[in-house]
Design a protein around this motif. Structure first.
Motif: not given
Length: 721
Positions: A433, A499, A483-484, A431, A495-496, A476-477, A480
């Protein structure tokens, strides 16, 4: 007369343990399984029955406290384990060091690093679903590090649970020699106890949290089944143990001690795996599984651990076995980094010798010597300071500059040894970022650096064309979650981008090259000729590498130019000629060349190599490889046709189908690029009842009709459109 006793560790301590060497009384174990098989629930009961905690909390508990080992706020919110957590407890006079690992494939490195340092494991199998995709992955990881294990069939209280079907799936899908050492009393909602086939006693778990274990005679209606399954256990052991076979064939009685000794020996030799049963959520069977950990899994000195001794001139290395002797020099392996409220912690497994607070350790990678000022045992996110450790211990140390996978040795550089490395899978998804505000830049870079040090599967790159920062990971998880964590731990909004799949390029044919790079523009020119060939490099499925070989005879190319050719090759494979994705599994063999007295240089030979590589690559049957995932889909039986059609549309190939009660299970290999948005589709045609899981399996060639689309997309990005 019935016996009732409370399973607290001090009540179950054999008197002989006081005289045993400390490393004989250690068990280093991990709990591993497919996602949502009950690992953290099982670990919570282990801590409770071992007296480590005084209240049980659930993964998604009503009190919002969450399970002890899922201490991250994200873990409590999502109800999943994201990172492995370590703790320790006492059971029957033994110190049990326990690591609870994630089940989700995106966090597989947490399982990998835990199994790298553990001596034994508990493999949980769902009593309803049996062996699932991530079970296969965990099994491979345990086999990679030769980890003996006991198997616990969990969730026998669930509707549709069938331990014998689950056991058959273990034999069929994992190809393991297994047999039950227990049978359940009751089924589904009526499950309320176990029969121990070795002692031929029944156990019921009473009290508010199942802490009171009542031992009774085997109920009459279960005696026939118990005898049948005990016979099966003996026959299975007899097939691999000559002593048990002789007793069985001569119809002599086989004592409890003989059976336990055979199980222990063959379990540690990876020939047999005892199967326990229960329901962690309903507080049944966990104490007996803990007994199995002590009875059958190895102490540190019983598991062979190897490393490499390096000569002082760094030119030679020989394989050595580490010993648990405390008089030998200290050797530790840093297997996990974590930053929490105490600062940066480095988790270390001790393989040899002992270490005291205030001692110095030498990092074999950084070549730095550092003082160990603080040491601790961890209980999830709680710290207990200690003063010393010995071989077999797992502990945390503060203030040591190192990365995951570094070897720490005693004191100075005179003792040069390295622990064997852990396997790190290749990232499969990327991704873009970026922080939403420029003032976040410093914290953003700090977060990226921290996460890379913690997680070898989290990669950060800069796209030179677009100047975008690209993060890559296992799914993906996975990305993410990071990012979290930036938002929560560093107070950064990010901002992502969309994918993207991590394709790879390779070749399928051997191809010769004879390339001359000649340039004259006034003054010093450039001259370099390289001759040789490129060919495919054959490796095991899922493994990637590239290889440079120097076959130059004589002095047609000086050594410094050969080094430049090697550098040019490895720079060329960073970005493939077709799509810009890395090139893998290519052997580049340099056989000869030519130089010019004035115009040849290292730069000229690097340039010649890059041009030769690009030209030869296109002539050597180039292919684009895409990640293929092993997917397991479970849907209500009436929906199976839609599931089959959906997988076919996504270029999937079905590998197995089976019915499990009123559910239909479909296994397939599907390209990762085709799985985006599948969760929404599945929820739609199953009215929310369907579920699926996927894990990386291999890279396969992209079909010809897809190649042009991928190349066109790359060219468009390169033009900056």
């Amino acid at each position: 007369m019935n016996n009732i006793f409370r399973f607290k560790s001090f009540m179950r301590t054999p008197m002989f343990w006081f005289s045993q060497p400390i490393h004989k009384l250690i068990r280093n174990i991990g709990v591993s399984a497919h996602i949502d098989s009950g690992k953290t629930t099982f670990s919570e009961r282990v801590l409770y029955y071992g007296g480590r905690i005084h209240e049980i909390h659930e993964v998604k508990g009503a009190d919002s406290a969450g399970a002890t080992m899922d201490f991250m706020e994200l873990e409590k919110e999502k109800g999943i384990t994201i990172q492995s957590a370590a703790t320790h407890l006492k059971w029957r006079g033994h110190q049990v060091n326990l690591i609870d690992t994630p089940g989700h494939v995106d966090f597989t490195i947490e399982v990998e690093r835990a199994l790298r340092v553990l001596d034994g494991g508990v493999l949980l199998i769902c009593g309803v679903a049996g062996v699932q995709p991530q079970t296969l992955t965990v099994h491979k990881q345990m086999s990679r590090y030769k980890v003996p294990r006991i198997i616990f069939i969990n969730k026998l209280d669930r509707m549709g649970a069938n331990p014998w079907s689950a056991l058959q799936s273990i034999r069929k899908r994992l190809s393991l020699t297994v047999a039950a050492v227990q049978i359940p009393i009751g089924q589904d909602q009526t499950f309320n106890g176990l029969v121990d086939l070795i002692k031929m006693k029944a156990y019921f778990f009473e009290g508010l949290k199942g802490e009171d274990v009542k031992e009774t005679e085997v109920p009459e209606r279960y005696m026939e089944e118990a005898k049948e399954k005990r016979q099966e256990l003996i026959e299975t052991l007899g097939s691999i143990d000559p002593e048990i076979e002789d007793l069985y064939l001569n119809e002599q009685p086989i004592s409890e001690e003989k059976l336990k000794a055979s199980i222990r020996k063959n379990c540690q030799e990876h020939k047999f795996y005892p199967v326990f049963m229960g329901s962690a959520y309903k507080n049944k069977g966990v104490q007996l599984a803990l007994d199995g950990v002590v009875d059958y899994l190895p102490a540190p000195e019983e598991k062979q651990n190897f490393g490499f001794q390096i000569s002082l001139d760094q030119k030679e290395e020989k394989k050595i076995e580490f010993k648990t002797d405390p008089k030998l020099p200290f050797v530790g392996y840093a297997f996990k980094l974590e930053e929490n409220k105490f600062g940066q912690l480095t988790y270390v497994r001790v393989y040899q010798g002992k270490l005291k607070k205030g001692d110095y350790v030498y990092n074999m990678k950084t070549k730095k010597r550092v003082k160990v000022a603080r040491m601790a045992k961890m209980h999830a996110n709680q710290m207990e300071e200690i003063n010393d450790v010995e071989a077999g211990d797992i502990f945390a140390v503060f203030g040591v500059d190192c990365s995951s996978g570094d070897t720490l040795v005693y004191g100075d550089m005179n003792y040069q040894v390295l622990c064997s490395s852990m396997f790190v899978p290749q990232p499969v998804m990327s991704l873009s970022i970026k922080p939403t505000k420029k003032e976040y830049s410093a914290r953003f870079q700090k977060a990226l650096s921290k996460f890379q040090r913690e997680d070898p599967t989290f990669n950060v790159d800069m796209d030179k064309e677009s100047e975008e920062i690209i993060i890559s990971g296992m799914g993906e998880l996975h990305l993410q979650i990071y990012a979290e964590r930036m938002r929560r731990e560093f107070e950064i909004d990010v901002h992502l981008g969309q994918p993207t799949v991590n394709y790879r390029e390779t070749i399928t044919q051997k191809q010769q090259f004879d390339y001359l790079h000649k340039k004259q523009t006034g003054g010093a020119g450039q001259y370099a000729k390289v001759i040789g060939y490129m060919e495919p490099l054959q490796l095991e499925e899922g493994q990637f590498s590239n290889q440079f070989e120097n076959h130059v005879i004589g002095t047609s190319i000086p050594n410094e130019y050969i080094t430049a050719v090697e550098k040019g090759f490895y720079e060329s494979v960073d970005k493939g000629p077709l799509t810009g994705y890395p090139v893998v599994n290519v052997r580049f063999v340099l056989e000869g060349g030519e130089t010019h007295v004035v115009d040849s240089s290292s730069n000229a030979f690097m340039t010649a190599t890059k041009y030769a590589f690009a030209q030869t690559f296109r002539q050597a049957g180039p292919e684009i490889l895409e990640p293929v995932m092993a997917v397991e889909i479970m849907v209500p039986a009436p929906s199976y046709q839609q599931a089959m059609v959906g997988i076919a549309k996504r270029r999937g190939s079905v590998t197995n189908t089976e019915s499990r009660g009123d559910m239909f299970v479909l296994n397939a290999d599907v390209p990762l690029s085709q799985m985006f948005g599948y969760a929404t589709e599945l929820r739609g045609f199953t009215s929310g009842q369907g579920e699926f899981s996927l894990e990386y399996k291999r890279h396969d060639p992209v079909p010809p009709n897809e190649i042009e689309t991928i190349i066109a997309k790359f060219k468009k990005q390169k033009r900056g459109q």
